[in-house]
Scaffold this active site. Structure first.
Site, PDB file in Angstrom:
ATOM      1  N   GLU A  58     -29.430  -6.022  15.638  1.00  0.00           N
ATOM      2  CA  GLU A  58     -28.528  -6.824  15.055  1.00  0.00           C
ATOM      3  C   GLU A  58     -28.826  -8.129  14.984  1.00  0.00           C
ATOM      4  OE1 GLU A  58     -26.213  -9.142  14.227  1.00  0.00           O
ATOM      5  OE2 GLU A  58     -24.899  -8.970  16.178  1.00  0.00           O
TER       6      GLU A  58
ATOM      7  N   CYS B  38     -23.203 -15.006  14.752  1.00  0.00           N
ATOM      8  CA  CYS B  38     -24.115 -14.370  14.067  1.00  0.00           C
ATOM      9  C   CYS B  38     -23.676 -14.341  12.582  1.00  0.00           C
ATOM     10  CB  CYS B  38     -24.525 -12.994  14.501  1.00  0.00           C
ATOM     11  SG  CYS B  38     -23.261 -11.965  14.719  1.00  0.00           S
TER      12      CYS B  38
END
Length: 617
Positions: A323, A357
């Site tokens: 990720e 993110c």
């Protein structure tokens, strides 16, 4: 005990209804309260059943002095997570003030190897637990988190530099939702799944069993120290695994408390605390974890480090979930609700000082509303207040966790301005006089950004609202897809057909209409990206199953039906055996009645001509 709760809740509900009758204006509120009471009763009863009839224990952990008024702090000398007096110690400090939080040992390979060995020992036992036992641990954590939200938010804020609102909204809320979904839907995701066999195998049962991997690892980033630690643990433990988490050296102080909280929940429910172990240290400790032989590694971080993780994991063919970073676009069409768009782009850009993110990295605005948007957002950016969330009053934006980021962000802004971008607000490090060691970057508004600028292509990960102009929908898609990243995205338009058309052309892992990052709050959905944003996913059925071994099993459907190979397929092979397999394929997979009859007759003829199998002596 349950009867007492029901009686008390019923009395409260009746009192609310009586008050509503006497005060009609309160009727709507009364209905809402009554619904909440009923929902609470249903939830309590469901929890009782889901834990096998066992109660949810209480946890009692000491409150860290560093978030209390009694604390007498001292300042660090150097803004660095490596201790200036001992390179094998992690120097923990508050990035908003420079307050020293303590030193934590940096582990070496031998330490990590010992932790991994222990994970396999306790994981083998945990893999045999029931889903009810696993739910009880999660509900114990849920109970503690709800009762101690203020404390947990302050701990995360003290170590990461974010505001307590950002801690509560970005860490506690999503953690509670992940626990709720896993408790509610996790067993359904992992129960044995039956698949439909072909007609040729109609006498067999086909299934997939999701078995624990026993011991898995995660390397997590510093931007959300509570959620990034507990999120992989929730999925991993529910899948039946022990978990080893390498926490960031930048937030090891808070991670130690959060880990102790989780370990206490395991102990309170009668299990080993070592079902969660954390690794503290620097890059060498992370490398040892990846090469240590765990069954799977989840990594949350940058593409640069993600590639190193993949390389190290290849030693043992350890599968990885990556990720990685994002350059998430938000496309504002000319028919959007501009006021809503302004509020959400502000939150998506400046939450946690932009260190997200799935933060909004590019606001791509239609030419017809471009000036309106800039005029509306500029005073809001100018009004943002910076400071220490736990020491000052009225703070909107905290500090950057990594001091090295300040120079990088300034260089990106300078490059953009040199190529024609307009800097309307901020653009450099912010000096908060009260906190000379604070790591602040001023909330920034940068407009007229184009795709040839570094800041339009590199992940900013800071408090910079970057605005780009588009001509039409095709141009918006071109701009959105112009980077190497592909994590999240949003499209703001009142026309759903138009939104779907744009979304279908975005090269991303996730997208939302008229909202930002809400897909993550929907924990039934997988979370992950494409391109340099990584691969694999966390969340949803896919995330839970990804932490298991999918074992394929076929069983006899009817115990009295035992099948053997047709004689023409047994050794020694007959000369007409190829004709038999050709007819077999045509019979099951050919089309048309004529083919079916011809193939059936051919099979019957060949079977009749086959020599009878020899009887055993």
């Amino acid at each position: 005990m349950t009867t007492c709760y029901v009686s008390a809740a019923t009395i409260q509900a009746k009192a609310v209804v009586a008050h509503a009758v006497a005060n009609p204006g309160m009727a709507l509120l009364a209905a809402a309260l009554l619904a909440a009471v009923v929902a609470g009763l249903v939830s309590a009863r469901a929890s009782y059943i889901r834990t096998g009839g066992k109660s949810i224990p209480d946890l009692n952990l000491p409150r860290p002095v560093e978030i209390t008024a009694d604390w007498k702090p001292s300042f660090i000398e150097v803004n660095d997570c490596k201790s200036p007096s001992n390179p094998r110690m992690i120097q923990c400090y508050d990035p908003t003030t420079g307050y020293f939080l303590g030193n934590i040992p940096a582990m070496n390979k031998a330490d990590v190897d010992g932790i991994i060995k222990r994970a396999y020992e306790v994981g083998a036992v945990w893999a045999k637990t029931t889903f009810a036992e696993r739910r009880r641990v999660l509900l114990t954590l849920q109970k503690y988190i709800i009762a101690n939200q203020d404390m947990l938010a302050k701990i995360a804020s003290r170590d990461s530099g974010k505001t307590t609102v950002d801690s509560s909204f970005g860490e506690i809320l999503v953690t509670l939702e992940k626990i709720r979904w896993t408790v509610s839907e996790g067993e359904a995701a992992l129960k044995t799944e039956y698949r439909k066999p072909p007609a040729l195998m109609m006498h067999r049962i086909a299934q997939v069993q999701y078995e624990p991997l026993v011991a898995v690892g995660a390397i997590v980033s510093w931007n959300y120290p509570l959620h990034n630690l507990i999120s992989p643990l929730i999925s991993s433990m529910f899948a039946g695994n022990a978990t080893v988490v390498k926490v960031s050296e930048h937030t090891s102080w808070s991670a130690t408390f959060f880990a102790n909280m989780i370990r206490a929940a395991f102990v309170a429910c009668g299990h080993s605390p070592d079902l969660l172990q954390i690794v503290t240290g620097f890059a060498d400790a992370g490398d040892a974890l990846v090469r240590g032989g765990l069954r799977k590694i989840t990594f949350i971080g940058s593409p640069f480090v993600g590639k190193k993780i993949m390389n190290a994991a290849s030693d043992n063919l350890t599968p990885v979930i990556l990720e990685l970073g994002g350059k998430d676009p938000i496309i504002l069409c000319d028919d959007c609700n501009l006021g809503q768009a302004v509020n959400l782009t502000m939150r998506g850009t400046f939450q946690n000082s932009g260190q997200n993110c799935i933060g909004i990295e590019r606001v791509i605005v239609h030419k017809k509303i471009y000036d309106q948007y800039v005029e509306a957002v500029k005073p809001k950016v100018e009004a943002l207040r910076q400071g220490s969330p736990l020491e000052d009053i009225d703070v909107d934006v905290g500090a950057m966790r990594m001091v090295s980021e300040l120079d990088r962000l300034e260089a990106l802004v300078d490059d953009a301005v040199s190529k024609g971008a307009r800097l309307l607000v901020g653009g450099s490090r912010s000096l908060v006089s009260k906190w000379p060691k604070g790591q602040y970057f001023a909330p920034t508004l940068l407009v007229d950004v184009t795709t040839d600028m570094k800041i339009a292509n590199q992940e900013v990960f800071g408090p910079i609202l970057l605005v780009m102009r588009f001509e039409d929908d095709d141009d918006a898609v071109r701009i959105a897809n112009s980077t190497t990243f592909g994590l999240g995205s949003s499209v703001f338009s009142m026309d759903t057909a138009r939104t779907k058309s744009i979304i279908s052309r975005l090269d991303v892992g996730m997208s939302n209409q008229n909202d930002y990052a809400v897909n993550y709050l929907c924990q039934s959905l997988p979370f992950g990206g494409v391109k340099d944003s990584g691969f694999g996913c966390i969340g949803g059925y896919e995330g839970l199953r990804g932490l298991c071994h999918a074992k394929v099993v076929t069983l006899d459907r009817f115990p009295f039906v035992q099948t053997d190979l047709p004689p023409l397929l047994q050794y020694p092979i007959s000369r007409v055996s190829p004709d038999f397999t050709t007819a077999l394929c045509s019979f099951f997979y050919g089309s048309g009645v004529g083919n079916f009859l011809t193939s059936a007759l051919k099979l019957a003829s060949l079977a009749a001509s086959a020599p009878a199998p020899k009887k055993k002596d």
